[in-house]
Motif scaffolding. Structure first.
Motif, PDB file in Angstrom:
ATOM      1  N   VAL A 102      35.516  59.936   7.672  1.00  0.00           N
ATOM      2  CA  VAL A 102      35.943  59.604   9.031  1.00  0.00           C
ATOM      3  C   VAL A 102      34.745  59.170   9.875  1.00  0.00           C
ATOM      4  O   VAL A 102      33.627  59.670   9.703  1.00  0.00           O
ATOM      5  CB  VAL A 102      36.647  60.798   9.706  1.00  0.00           C
ATOM      6  CG1 VAL A 102      37.977  61.082   9.030  1.00  0.00           C
ATOM      7  CG2 VAL A 102      35.765  62.040   9.673  1.00  0.00           C
ATOM      8  N   PRO A 111      34.467  58.921  13.817  1.00  0.00           N
ATOM      9  CA  PRO A 111      35.060  59.050  15.149  1.00  0.00           C
ATOM     10  C   PRO A 111      34.369  58.160  16.183  1.00  0.00           C
ATOM     11  O   PRO A 111      33.177  57.860  16.064  1.00  0.00           O
ATOM     12  CB  PRO A 111      34.855  60.530  15.477  1.00  0.00           C
ATOM     13  CG  PRO A 111      33.682  60.936  14.646  1.00  0.00           C
ATOM     14  CD  PRO A 111      33.782  60.151  13.382  1.00  0.00           C
ATOM     15  N   ASP A 112      35.127  57.767  17.193  1.00  0.00           N
ATOM     16  CA  ASP A 112      34.610  56.942  18.286  1.00  0.00           C
ATOM     17  C   ASP A 112      34.206  57.767  19.493  1.00  0.00           C
ATOM     18  O   ASP A 112      33.470  57.279  20.354  1.00  0.00           O
ATOM     19  CB  ASP A 112      35.663  55.910  18.713  1.00  0.00           C
ATOM     20  CG  ASP A 112      35.937  54.880  17.633  1.00  0.00           C
ATOM     21  OD1 ASP A 112      34.994  54.144  17.279  1.00  0.00           O
ATOM     22  OD2 ASP A 112      37.073  54.821  17.137  1.00  0.00           O
ATOM     23  N   THR A 113      34.697  58.988  19.590  1.00  0.00           N
ATOM     24  CA  THR A 113      34.416  59.840  20.744  1.00  0.00           C
ATOM     25  C   THR A 113      34.126  61.259  20.302  1.00  0.00           C
ATOM     26  O   THR A 113      34.476  61.669  19.187  1.00  0.00           O
ATOM     27  CB  THR A 113      35.619  59.871  21.714  1.00  0.00           C
ATOM     28  OG1 THR A 113      36.716  60.545  21.068  1.00  0.00           O
ATOM     29  CG2 THR A 113      36.048  58.461  22.117  1.00  0.00           C
ATOM     30  N   ASP A 164      35.529  63.849  21.611  1.00  0.00           N
ATOM     31  CA  ASP A 164      36.819  64.538  21.510  1.00  0.00           C
ATOM     32  C   ASP A 164      37.434  64.355  20.128  1.00  0.00           C
ATOM     33  O   ASP A 164      38.065  65.273  19.588  1.00  0.00           O
ATOM     34  CB  ASP A 164      37.786  64.030  22.581  1.00  0.00           C
ATOM     35  CG  ASP A 164      37.489  64.618  23.958  1.00  0.00           C
ATOM     36  OD1 ASP A 164      36.786  65.645  24.008  1.00  0.00           O
ATOM     37  OD2 ASP A 164      37.938  64.033  24.967  1.00  0.00           O
ATOM     38  N   GLU A 165      37.243  63.175  19.534  1.00  0.00           N
ATOM     39  CA  GLU A 165      37.737  62.961  18.169  1.00  0.00           C
ATOM     40  C   GLU A 165      36.995  63.859  17.187  1.00  0.00           C
ATOM     41  O   GLU A 165      37.593  64.396  16.249  1.00  0.00           O
ATOM     42  CB  GLU A 165      37.572  61.494  17.766  1.00  0.00           C
ATOM     43  CG  GLU A 165      38.558  60.541  18.413  1.00  0.00           C
ATOM     44  CD  GLU A 165      38.401  59.130  17.881  1.00  0.00           C
ATOM     45  OE1 GLU A 165      38.235  58.966  16.645  1.00  0.00           O
ATOM     46  OE2 GLU A 165      38.426  58.184  18.690  1.00  0.00           O
ATOM     47  N   ASP A 216      38.561  67.259  17.381  1.00  0.00           N
ATOM     48  CA  ASP A 216      39.863  67.312  16.705  1.00  0.00           C
ATOM     49  C   ASP A 216      39.691  67.334  15.191  1.00  0.00           C
ATOM     50  O   ASP A 216      40.407  68.060  14.480  1.00  0.00           O
ATOM     51  CB  ASP A 216      40.716  66.110  17.105  1.00  0.00           C
ATOM     52  CG  ASP A 216      41.176  66.168  18.560  1.00  0.00           C
ATOM     53  OD1 ASP A 216      41.172  67.267  19.133  1.00  0.00           O
ATOM     54  OD2 ASP A 216      41.531  65.101  19.117  1.00  0.00           O
ATOM     55  N   ILE A 217      38.763  66.549  14.684  1.00  0.00           N
ATOM     56  CA  ILE A 217      38.533  66.479  13.235  1.00  0.00           C
ATOM     57  C   ILE A 217      38.032  67.824  12.714  1.00  0.00           C
ATOM     58  O   ILE A 217      38.457  68.300  11.649  1.00  0.00           O
ATOM     59  CB  ILE A 217      37.539  65.344  12.895  1.00  0.00           C
ATOM     60  CG1 ILE A 217      38.169  63.980  13.191  1.00  0.00           C
ATOM     61  CG2 ILE A 217      37.111  65.427  11.429  1.00  0.00           C
ATOM     62  CD1 ILE A 217      37.170  62.842  13.200  1.00  0.00           C
TER      63      ILE A 217
END
Length: 440
Positions: free
Chosen positions: A18, A20-22, A24-25, A28-29
Protein backbone atom coordinates in the motif's frame (compact mmCIF):
# COMPACT_ATOMS: atom_id res chain seq x y z
CA UNK A 1 3.79 -8.72 -5.79
CA UNK A 2 7.27 -9.79 -4.66
CA UNK A 3 9.39 -7.36 -2.67
CA UNK A 4 13.15 -7.61 -3.00
CA UNK A 5 15.75 -5.36 -1.52
CA UNK A 6 18.38 -3.44 -3.48
CA UNK A 7 20.96 -6.24 -3.53
CA UNK A 8 18.40 -9.00 -4.11
CA UNK A 9 19.44 -10.83 -0.94
CA UNK A 10 15.97 -10.44 0.63
CA UNK A 11 12.79 -11.52 -1.15
CA UNK A 12 9.29 -11.79 0.27
CA UNK A 13 5.71 -11.72 -0.96
CA UNK A 14 3.54 -9.54 1.33
CA UNK A 15 -0.20 -10.02 1.59
CA UNK A 16 -0.63 -6.44 0.36
CA UNK A 17 1.44 -3.45 -0.74
CA UNK A 18 0.00 0.00 0.00
CA UNK A 19 1.04 3.60 -0.71
CA UNK A 20 -1.16 5.95 1.31
CA UNK A 21 -1.67 9.58 0.25
CA UNK A 22 -2.44 10.95 3.71
CA UNK A 23 -1.57 10.35 7.34
CA UNK A 24 -5.19 9.46 8.03
CA UNK A 25 -4.87 6.66 5.47
CA UNK A 26 -1.78 5.41 7.29
CA UNK A 27 -3.79 5.29 10.51
CA UNK A 28 -6.61 3.35 8.87
CA UNK A 29 -4.17 0.88 7.31
CA UNK A 30 -2.43 0.25 10.64
CA UNK A 31 -5.76 -0.37 12.38
CA UNK A 32 -6.79 -2.85 9.68
CA UNK A 33 -3.49 -4.80 9.65
CA UNK A 34 -2.45 -7.62 11.93
CA UNK A 35 1.14 -7.23 10.81
CA UNK A 36 2.57 -4.20 9.03
CA UNK A 37 6.00 -2.96 8.06
CA UNK A 38 7.13 0.26 6.37
CA UNK A 39 9.63 0.15 3.50
CA UNK A 40 11.47 2.90 1.66
CA UNK A 41 14.11 2.25 -0.97
CA UNK A 42 14.78 -1.31 0.20
CA UNK A 43 18.43 -0.43 0.77
CA UNK A 44 18.79 -2.51 3.93
CA UNK A 45 20.69 -5.73 3.42
CA UNK A 46 18.78 -7.42 6.25
CA UNK A 47 15.09 -8.45 6.17
CA UNK A 48 14.27 -5.58 8.53
CA UNK A 49 11.30 -4.50 6.37
CA UNK A 50 10.25 -7.94 5.13
CA UNK A 51 6.78 -9.12 6.10
CA UNK A 52 4.15 -11.56 4.90
CA UNK A 53 1.54 -9.07 6.08
CA UNK A 54 1.07 -5.48 4.90
CA UNK A 55 4.01 -3.67 3.34
CA UNK A 56 3.54 0.11 3.50
CA UNK A 57 5.49 2.62 1.41
CA UNK A 58 5.50 6.34 2.25
CA UNK A 59 6.75 7.73 -1.07
CA UNK A 60 3.55 9.76 -1.46
CA UNK A 61 4.12 11.38 1.94
CA UNK A 62 7.21 13.44 1.17
CA UNK A 63 8.40 17.03 1.39
CA UNK A 64 8.70 19.67 4.08
CA UNK A 65 5.97 20.17 6.67
CA UNK A 66 7.56 23.23 8.31
CA UNK A 67 10.92 24.96 8.48
CA UNK A 68 12.37 27.46 10.94
CA UNK A 69 15.24 29.27 9.28
CA UNK A 70 16.34 30.79 12.59
CA UNK A 71 16.63 27.59 14.63
CA UNK A 72 17.46 25.38 11.66
CA UNK A 73 14.83 22.85 12.66
CA UNK A 74 12.98 21.39 9.68
CA UNK A 75 10.11 18.91 9.83
CA UNK A 76 9.93 16.46 6.91
CA UNK A 77 7.36 13.88 5.94
CA UNK A 78 8.71 10.40 6.53
CA UNK A 79 8.73 9.28 2.89
CA UNK A 80 11.05 12.09 1.77
CA UNK A 81 14.02 10.64 -0.10
CA UNK A 82 17.45 11.87 0.98
CA UNK A 83 18.26 12.79 -2.62
CA UNK A 84 15.41 15.34 -2.62
CA UNK A 85 16.37 17.09 0.62
CA UNK A 86 19.04 19.49 -0.77
CA UNK A 87 16.58 21.10 -3.19
CA UNK A 88 13.92 21.28 -0.47
CA UNK A 89 16.32 23.03 1.92
CA UNK A 90 17.86 25.39 -0.63
CA UNK A 91 15.22 28.15 -0.29
CA UNK A 92 15.94 28.29 3.46
CA UNK A 93 19.72 28.39 3.08
CA UNK A 94 20.01 25.17 5.08
CA UNK A 95 21.60 21.74 4.67
CA UNK A 96 21.91 18.43 6.47
CA UNK A 97 24.82 18.57 8.90
CA UNK A 98 26.13 15.21 7.76
CA UNK A 99 25.09 12.20 5.71
CA UNK A 100 26.35 8.96 4.22
CA UNK A 101 27.41 8.23 0.67
CA UNK A 102 24.05 6.83 -0.50
CA UNK A 103 21.00 9.09 -0.85
CA UNK A 104 18.35 6.73 -2.23
CA UNK A 105 16.84 5.97 1.18
CA UNK A 106 13.70 7.47 2.63
CA UNK A 107 14.37 9.71 5.61
CA UNK A 108 12.24 7.46 7.85
CA UNK A 109 14.24 4.41 6.80
CA UNK A 110 17.60 6.15 7.23
CA UNK A 111 16.69 7.35 10.72
CA UNK A 112 15.11 4.07 11.84
CA UNK A 113 18.17 1.98 10.94
CA UNK A 114 20.87 4.39 12.13
CA UNK A 115 22.33 5.61 8.84
CA UNK A 116 25.47 7.69 9.35
CA UNK A 117 28.31 9.45 7.60
CA UNK A 118 31.81 10.24 8.81
CA UNK A 119 33.41 12.96 10.93
CA UNK A 120 34.53 12.73 14.55
CA UNK A 121 32.83 16.03 15.44
CA UNK A 122 29.52 14.98 13.88
CA UNK A 123 26.90 12.32 14.51
CA UNK A 124 24.86 10.23 12.13
CA UNK A 125 21.15 10.87 11.59
CA UNK A 126 20.43 9.59 15.09
CA UNK A 127 21.98 12.67 16.68
CA UNK A 128 20.28 15.09 14.27
CA UNK A 129 16.64 14.18 15.04
CA UNK A 130 14.78 16.58 17.35
CA UNK A 131 11.22 15.29 17.10
CA UNK A 132 9.05 12.65 15.43
CA UNK A 133 5.39 11.99 14.71
CA UNK A 134 4.40 8.33 14.60
CA UNK A 135 1.32 6.26 13.99
CA UNK A 136 1.35 3.77 16.84
CA UNK A 137 -0.01 0.23 16.99
CA UNK A 138 -3.49 1.52 17.88
CA UNK A 139 -3.55 3.77 14.84
CA UNK A 140 -3.16 6.89 16.95
CA UNK A 141 -1.07 9.86 15.84
CA UNK A 142 1.55 10.64 18.48
CA UNK A 143 4.03 13.53 18.58
CA UNK A 144 7.22 12.73 20.47
CA UNK A 145 9.43 15.74 21.20
CA UNK A 146 13.05 15.65 22.29
CA UNK A 147 11.89 16.69 25.79
CA UNK A 148 10.06 13.36 26.22
CA UNK A 149 12.09 10.92 28.39
CA UNK A 150 11.36 8.11 25.90
CA UNK A 151 12.20 10.21 22.85
CA UNK A 152 15.65 8.66 22.21
CA UNK A 153 14.02 5.24 21.77
CA UNK A 154 11.78 6.61 19.00
CA UNK A 155 14.70 7.61 16.79
CA UNK A 156 16.51 4.38 15.88
CA UNK A 157 13.71 1.88 16.46
CA UNK A 158 13.59 -0.28 13.30
CA UNK A 159 9.89 0.44 12.90
CA UNK A 160 9.00 -1.46 16.09
CA UNK A 161 7.41 1.55 17.80
CA UNK A 162 5.30 2.71 14.88
CA UNK A 163 5.24 4.27 11.43
CA UNK A 164 7.38 7.43 11.23
CA UNK A 165 5.19 9.87 9.30
CA UNK A 166 7.07 13.06 10.24
CA UNK A 167 10.66 13.67 11.37
CA UNK A 168 12.15 16.93 12.62
CA UNK A 169 15.84 17.39 11.83
CA UNK A 170 18.32 19.91 13.20
CA UNK A 171 19.82 21.38 10.03
CA UNK A 172 22.72 23.82 9.60
CA UNK A 173 23.50 26.76 7.29
CA UNK A 174 24.36 25.54 3.79
CA UNK A 175 28.04 24.82 3.29
CA UNK A 176 30.51 23.57 0.72
CA UNK A 177 33.07 20.81 0.95
CA UNK A 178 36.64 20.89 -0.30
CA UNK A 179 37.40 17.26 -1.03
CA UNK A 180 40.85 15.74 -1.36
CA UNK A 181 41.19 12.15 -2.56
CA UNK A 182 44.70 10.77 -2.47
CA UNK A 183 46.63 7.52 -2.50
CA UNK A 184 48.74 6.96 0.61
CA UNK A 185 50.75 4.04 2.00
CA UNK A 186 48.64 1.66 4.08
CA UNK A 187 51.18 1.66 6.92
CA UNK A 188 51.02 5.46 7.16
CA UNK A 189 47.22 5.48 7.47
CA UNK A 190 47.22 2.76 10.11
CA UNK A 191 49.48 5.01 12.18
CA UNK A 192 47.81 8.38 11.56
CA UNK A 193 44.10 7.81 10.85
CA UNK A 194 42.76 8.69 14.30
CA UNK A 195 44.97 11.80 14.49
CA UNK A 196 43.75 12.87 11.06
CA UNK A 197 40.14 12.41 12.20
CA UNK A 198 40.74 14.81 15.08
CA UNK A 199 41.83 17.67 12.81
CA UNK A 200 39.82 17.00 9.63
CA UNK A 201 36.07 17.58 9.41
CA UNK A 202 35.34 14.33 7.58
CA UNK A 203 37.84 11.59 6.83
CA UNK A 204 37.57 8.01 5.61
CA UNK A 205 39.68 5.53 3.73
CA UNK A 206 39.19 2.63 1.36
CA UNK A 207 41.61 -0.27 1.28
CA UNK A 208 41.54 -2.57 -1.71
CA UNK A 209 42.69 -5.93 -0.27
CA UNK A 210 45.99 -7.35 -1.48
CA UNK A 211 47.44 -3.86 -2.03
CA UNK A 212 49.82 -1.70 0.03
CA UNK A 213 48.05 1.63 -0.42
CA UNK A 214 44.71 3.16 0.51
CA UNK A 215 42.45 5.79 -1.01
CA UNK A 216 42.07 8.52 1.64
CA UNK A 217 39.18 10.98 1.38
CA UNK A 218 39.46 14.17 3.43
CA UNK A 219 36.59 16.69 3.42
CA UNK A 220 36.92 20.23 4.78
CA UNK A 221 33.79 22.31 5.39
CA UNK A 222 33.64 25.93 4.16
CA UNK A 223 30.67 28.30 4.09
CA UNK A 224 28.57 28.00 0.96
CA UNK A 225 29.58 30.59 -1.60
CA UNK A 226 32.54 31.81 0.47
CA UNK A 227 36.14 31.82 -0.64
CA UNK A 228 38.07 28.70 0.27
CA UNK A 229 40.86 28.88 2.86
CA UNK A 230 44.05 30.18 1.29
CA UNK A 231 45.84 26.85 1.38
CA UNK A 232 42.98 25.23 -0.56
CA UNK A 233 41.97 28.14 -2.77
CA UNK A 234 42.98 26.20 -5.86
CA UNK A 235 40.22 23.63 -5.37
CA UNK A 236 37.97 23.96 -8.42
CA UNK A 237 34.23 23.48 -8.52
CA UNK A 238 33.47 20.38 -10.57
CA UNK A 239 31.53 20.82 -13.77
CA UNK A 240 28.67 18.44 -14.47
CA UNK A 241 30.85 16.75 -17.08
CA UNK A 242 33.77 16.32 -14.64
CA UNK A 243 31.46 14.92 -11.98
CA UNK A 244 29.87 12.48 -14.42
CA UNK A 245 33.28 11.38 -15.69
CA UNK A 246 34.55 10.82 -12.16
CA UNK A 247 31.52 9.16 -10.59
CA UNK A 248 29.91 7.29 -13.45
CA UNK A 249 32.71 6.40 -15.84
CA UNK A 250 35.72 5.94 -13.55
CA UNK A 251 34.18 4.99 -10.20
CA UNK A 252 31.12 2.98 -11.22
CA UNK A 253 32.14 1.88 -14.70
CA UNK A 254 35.67 1.03 -13.66
CA UNK A 255 34.51 -0.74 -10.52
CA UNK A 256 32.06 -2.87 -12.46
CA UNK A 257 34.73 -3.98 -14.93
CA UNK A 258 37.11 -4.74 -12.07
CA UNK A 259 34.54 -6.74 -10.11
CA UNK A 260 33.27 -8.65 -13.11
CA UNK A 261 36.84 -9.53 -14.08
CA UNK A 262 37.84 -10.47 -10.54
CA UNK A 263 34.75 -12.63 -10.11
CA UNK A 264 35.64 -14.65 -13.21
CA UNK A 265 39.42 -14.63 -12.78
CA UNK A 266 40.26 -14.42 -9.04
CA UNK A 267 44.01 -14.63 -9.61
CA UNK A 268 44.09 -11.16 -11.16
CA UNK A 269 42.32 -9.47 -8.21
CA UNK A 270 45.53 -8.23 -6.46
CA UNK A 271 46.74 -6.59 -9.67
CA UNK A 272 43.37 -5.01 -10.36
CA UNK A 273 43.12 -3.67 -6.80
CA UNK A 274 46.51 -1.98 -6.98
CA UNK A 275 45.50 -0.27 -10.22
CA UNK A 276 42.06 0.70 -8.86
CA UNK A 277 43.53 2.52 -5.87
CA UNK A 278 45.75 4.61 -8.12
CA UNK A 279 43.03 5.45 -10.66
CA UNK A 280 40.53 6.59 -8.01
CA UNK A 281 42.96 8.98 -6.30
CA UNK A 282 44.54 12.31 -7.17
CA UNK A 283 41.43 14.50 -7.07
CA UNK A 284 40.85 17.84 -5.34
CA UNK A 285 37.60 19.69 -5.87
CA UNK A 286 34.97 21.84 -4.22
CA UNK A 287 31.21 21.43 -4.23
CA UNK A 288 28.00 21.68 -2.22
CA UNK A 289 28.10 19.37 0.78
CA UNK A 290 25.55 16.90 -0.54
CA UNK A 291 27.50 16.46 -3.78
CA UNK A 292 30.74 15.77 -1.94
CA UNK A 293 29.21 13.39 0.60
CA UNK A 294 27.19 11.31 -1.85
CA UNK A 295 28.49 8.84 -4.43
CA UNK A 296 26.15 7.02 -6.83
CA UNK A 297 26.12 3.26 -6.35
CA UNK A 298 25.35 1.51 -9.64
CA UNK A 299 27.25 -1.70 -8.89
CA UNK A 300 25.26 -3.98 -6.60
CA UNK A 301 26.85 -5.69 -3.63
CA UNK A 302 26.17 -7.19 -0.23
CA UNK A 303 27.52 -5.42 2.84
CA UNK A 304 28.27 -5.91 6.51
CA UNK A 305 29.29 -3.02 8.77
CA UNK A 306 30.15 -2.78 12.44
CA UNK A 307 30.89 0.14 14.75
CA UNK A 308 33.69 -0.44 17.23
CA UNK A 309 34.95 2.00 19.88
CA UNK A 310 37.01 4.63 18.06
CA UNK A 311 40.18 3.63 19.88
CA UNK A 312 39.79 0.00 18.72
CA UNK A 313 39.17 0.79 15.08
CA UNK A 314 42.63 0.55 13.57
CA UNK A 315 43.51 -2.51 15.64
CA UNK A 316 40.38 -4.25 14.34
CA UNK A 317 41.10 -3.19 10.78
CA UNK A 318 44.70 -4.39 10.99
CA UNK A 319 43.55 -7.77 12.27
CA UNK A 320 41.12 -8.08 9.34
CA UNK A 321 43.84 -7.07 6.89
CA UNK A 322 46.24 -9.62 8.32
CA UNK A 323 43.58 -12.33 8.07
CA UNK A 324 42.91 -11.51 4.40
CA UNK A 325 46.61 -11.32 3.53
CA UNK A 326 47.21 -14.71 5.12
CA UNK A 327 44.22 -16.45 3.58
CA UNK A 328 43.13 -17.83 0.24
CA UNK A 329 40.42 -15.25 -0.47
CA UNK A 330 40.65 -12.88 -3.38
CA UNK A 331 38.59 -9.91 -2.25
CA UNK A 332 37.96 -7.42 -5.02
CA UNK A 333 35.72 -4.95 -3.13
CA UNK A 334 37.43 -2.35 -0.92
CA UNK A 335 37.03 -2.21 2.85
CA UNK A 336 35.64 1.15 3.97
CA UNK A 337 36.71 2.72 7.28
CA UNK A 338 34.99 5.80 8.74
CA UNK A 339 34.85 7.48 12.13
CA UNK A 340 31.98 9.44 13.73
CA UNK A 341 31.04 11.10 17.01
CA UNK A 342 29.04 9.67 19.89
CA UNK A 343 25.32 10.28 20.36
CA UNK A 344 22.71 9.59 23.06
CA UNK A 345 20.29 7.38 21.11
CA UNK A 346 20.09 3.94 22.81
CA UNK A 347 19.95 1.79 19.65
CA UNK A 348 22.41 3.88 17.68
CA UNK A 349 25.68 2.15 16.87
CA UNK A 350 27.42 5.26 18.26
CA UNK A 351 25.50 5.32 21.54
CA UNK A 352 27.77 6.68 24.26
CA UNK A 353 31.01 6.37 22.33
CA UNK A 354 32.95 7.78 19.40
CA UNK A 355 32.97 5.02 16.83
CA UNK A 356 35.05 3.66 13.99
CA UNK A 357 32.90 2.04 11.30
CA UNK A 358 34.37 -0.84 9.33
CA UNK A 359 32.39 -2.03 6.32
CA UNK A 360 33.12 -5.05 4.15
CA UNK A 361 31.43 -5.79 0.85
CA UNK A 362 31.23 -8.47 -1.79
CA UNK A 363 30.11 -8.14 -5.37
CA UNK A 364 26.54 -9.39 -5.65
CA UNK A 365 27.66 -12.39 -7.73
CA UNK A 366 30.30 -13.49 -5.25
CA UNK A 367 29.64 -15.60 -2.12
CA UNK A 368 29.96 -13.57 1.07
CA UNK A 369 29.01 -15.70 4.09
CA UNK A 370 32.40 -17.25 4.88
CA UNK A 371 34.23 -13.93 4.49
CA UNK A 372 31.67 -11.92 6.45
CA UNK A 373 31.61 -14.49 9.26
CA UNK A 374 35.38 -14.38 9.67
CA UNK A 375 35.39 -10.57 9.73
CA UNK A 376 32.42 -10.49 12.10
CA UNK A 377 34.25 -12.62 14.66
CA UNK A 378 37.08 -10.09 14.73
CA UNK A 379 34.75 -7.10 15.04
CA UNK A 380 32.77 -8.77 17.82
CA UNK A 381 35.98 -9.28 19.81
CA UNK A 382 36.62 -5.56 19.56
CA UNK A 383 33.22 -4.63 21.01
CA UNK A 384 31.49 -4.15 17.67
CA UNK A 385 27.86 -3.18 17.19
CA UNK A 386 26.29 -4.28 13.90
CA UNK A 387 24.61 -1.75 11.64
CA UNK A 388 20.88 -2.54 11.75
CA UNK A 389 20.46 -2.31 8.00
CA UNK A 390 23.41 -4.49 7.07
CA UNK A 391 24.15 -8.20 7.23
CA UNK A 392 25.09 -9.68 10.60
CA UNK A 393 24.50 -12.87 12.60
CA UNK A 394 24.45 -11.56 16.15
CA UNK A 395 22.09 -13.12 18.69
CA UNK A 396 19.79 -11.29 21.10
CA UNK A 397 22.22 -12.21 23.91
CA UNK A 398 25.10 -10.50 22.11
CA UNK A 399 22.99 -7.45 21.28
CA UNK A 400 21.98 -7.12 24.95
CA UNK A 401 25.65 -6.88 25.87
CA UNK A 402 26.40 -4.40 23.07
CA UNK A 403 23.45 -2.07 23.71
CA UNK A 404 23.09 -1.30 27.45
CA UNK A 405 19.51 0.01 27.16
CA UNK A 406 18.16 -2.67 24.84
CA UNK A 407 16.15 -4.18 27.69
CA UNK A 408 14.34 -0.87 28.23
CA UNK A 409 13.64 -0.63 24.52
CA UNK A 410 12.24 -4.16 24.52
CA UNK A 411 9.94 -3.26 27.42
CA UNK A 412 8.72 -0.18 25.55
CA UNK A 413 7.98 -2.23 22.43
CA UNK A 414 6.00 -4.81 24.40
CA UNK A 415 4.06 -2.04 26.17
CA UNK A 416 3.19 -0.04 23.05
CA UNK A 417 2.66 -3.01 20.70
CA UNK A 418 1.62 -6.01 22.82
CA UNK A 419 0.16 -7.86 19.83
CA UNK A 420 3.35 -7.54 17.80
CA UNK A 421 1.68 -5.61 14.98
CA UNK A 422 5.02 -4.11 13.90
CA UNK A 423 7.05 -7.25 14.52
CA UNK A 424 8.44 -9.91 12.22
CA UNK A 425 10.04 -13.30 12.86
CA UNK A 426 13.45 -11.77 12.04
CA UNK A 427 13.08 -8.89 14.49
CA UNK A 428 11.66 -11.18 17.17
CA UNK A 429 14.69 -13.41 16.83
CA UNK A 430 17.35 -10.71 17.12
CA UNK A 431 15.56 -8.76 19.86
CA UNK A 432 13.67 -11.43 21.80
CA UNK A 433 15.79 -14.49 21.16
CA UNK A 434 12.79 -16.43 19.87
CA UNK A 435 10.59 -16.62 16.81
CA UNK A 436 6.86 -16.18 16.54
CA UNK A 437 4.98 -17.38 13.48
CA UNK A 438 4.50 -14.75 10.80
CA UNK A 439 1.16 -12.95 10.98
CA UNK A 440 -0.68 -12.01 7.81
Amino acid sequence: MEFKNWSGSVRVTPASFVQPDTVDEVRDIVRASKCIRAVGAGHSFTPVAATSGTLLNLDRLSGIVSADRGSGRVRFRGGTRLRDIPALLEPYGLALANQGDINAQSLAGAVSTGTHGTGLQFTGFAGMVTGVTIVNASGELVDVADSDPNFPFYVVHLGLLGILVEIEIQCVPAFDIIAVEEQLPLAEIEETFVDRAKVTDHVEFFWFPHSEHVLLKSNTRVPGGADAPAELSGAPFRSRFARTLSEEVIDNGGLRVALETGSRFPKVVPTINRIATKIASGRTYRGPAHEAFVSPRRVRFNEMEYAVPAENGIAAFTEIRTMIDGGDWRISFPIEVRIAGADTVPLSTAYGRDSTYIAVHRFVRDPYKEYFTAVEEILARHGGRPHWGKIHSRSSKYLDSAYPLLGQFRDLVETTDPEGRFGTPYLDRIFLGKSRPAVS
